[in-house]
Structures are given as structure tokens and as C-alpha cells.
Design a protein around this motif. Structure first.
Motif, short mmCIF file in Angstrom:
data_model
loop_
_atom_site.label_atom_id
_atom_site.label_comp_id
_atom_site.label_asym_id
_atom_site.label_seq_id
_atom_site.Cartn_x
_atom_site.Cartn_y
_atom_site.Cartn_z
N UNK A 197 15.30 41.38 -5.72
CA UNK A 197 13.91 41.80 -5.91
C UNK A 197 13.06 41.39 -4.72
N UNK A 198 13.26 40.17 -4.26
CA UNK A 198 12.53 39.66 -3.10
C UNK A 198 12.72 40.58 -1.90
N UNK A 199 13.96 40.97 -1.65
CA UNK A 199 14.25 41.85 -0.52
C UNK A 199 13.74 43.26 -0.75
N UNK A 200 13.90 43.78 -1.96
CA UNK A 200 13.47 45.15 -2.26
C UNK A 200 11.97 45.34 -2.09
N UNK A 201 11.20 44.30 -2.42
CA UNK A 201 9.74 44.39 -2.30
C UNK A 201 9.23 43.91 -0.94
N UNK A 202 10.15 43.49 -0.07
CA UNK A 202 9.78 42.99 1.26
C UNK A 202 8.70 41.91 1.16
N UNK A 203 8.98 40.90 0.36
CA UNK A 203 7.99 39.86 0.09
C UNK A 203 7.76 38.91 1.25
N UNK A 204 8.45 39.13 2.37
CA UNK A 204 8.16 38.36 3.57
C UNK A 204 6.84 38.81 4.21
N UNK A 208 4.38 29.46 -4.19
CA UNK A 208 5.32 28.84 -5.12
C UNK A 208 6.10 29.91 -5.88
N UNK A 209 5.39 30.94 -6.34
CA UNK A 209 6.05 32.04 -7.06
C UNK A 209 7.06 32.74 -6.17
N UNK A 210 6.70 32.99 -4.92
CA UNK A 210 7.64 33.64 -3.99
C UNK A 210 8.90 32.80 -3.79
N UNK A 211 8.74 31.50 -3.70
CA UNK A 211 9.93 30.65 -3.50
C UNK A 211 10.85 30.73 -4.72
N UNK A 212 10.29 30.80 -5.93
CA UNK A 212 11.12 30.94 -7.14
C UNK A 212 11.83 32.30 -7.14
N UNK A 213 11.12 33.35 -6.77
CA UNK A 213 11.72 34.69 -6.74
C UNK A 213 12.80 34.76 -5.68
N UNK A 214 12.53 34.20 -4.51
CA UNK A 214 13.53 34.20 -3.43
C UNK A 214 14.82 33.51 -3.88
#
Length: 77
Positions: A41-48, A29-35
Motif C-alpha cells: 500500500x505504501x508503494x502503491x500510493x507513493x507515500x514518499x 508516525x502513521x506512515x512509518x506503521x504503514x511502511x
């Protein structure tokens, strides 16, 4: 939502204030909010990719607290 700081940028006293009242948060859920709200930030941290600290992520009244690479990211709601 905005990234306010990381744990390495603040004192221990500030960190304790920011962590006060925090509880675990659903990582997906947190990842979807950040995305949605902080795509850079999502891309910079490679959250995939797998995050071994995902179970350490938290939330309180003021912050979403993303833990990545043993660093807490304090994201103001």
C-alpha cells in the motif's frame, strides 16, 4: 494491520460508524506503521511524496484512517 476498505466502497452510514470517535494522528508516525506493515500500500500510493491531505488523517479504537487523494483508507488495527 490490514486495509479493510476505502470511503468509496461503503455507504455514508458505514463511513460515519468507522469515523466515530476519531481524532487527528501524527502523519509521519502513521506512515512509518504503514511502511512496516503494509509495504505494498505504501508503494502503491507513493507515500514518499507530499500528501496535501496529511492533516486529515485520523485514528480511533478500531482504525487508522489514512487520507490520500481525497480518499479515506480504513486500515484495521
Amino acid at each position: 494491520m490490514e486495509l479493510e476498505c476505502t470511503c468509496s466502497e461503503i455507504t455514508l452510514e458505514e463511513w460515519e460508524r468507522k469515523m466515530k470517535g476519531s481524532r487527528p494522528v501524527n502523519y509521519k508516525w502513521l506512515l512509518s506503521k504503514i511502511r512496516k506493515h503494509l509495504p505494498k500500500l505504501y508503494e502503491a500510493l507513493c507515500l514518499d511524496y507530499y500528501n496535501p491531505w496529511e492533516n486529515e488523517c485520523r485514528v480511533n479504537k478500531q482504525y487508522y484512517i489514512l487520507v490520500h487523494s481525497a480518499t479515506e483508507y480504513f486500515i484495521k488495527k
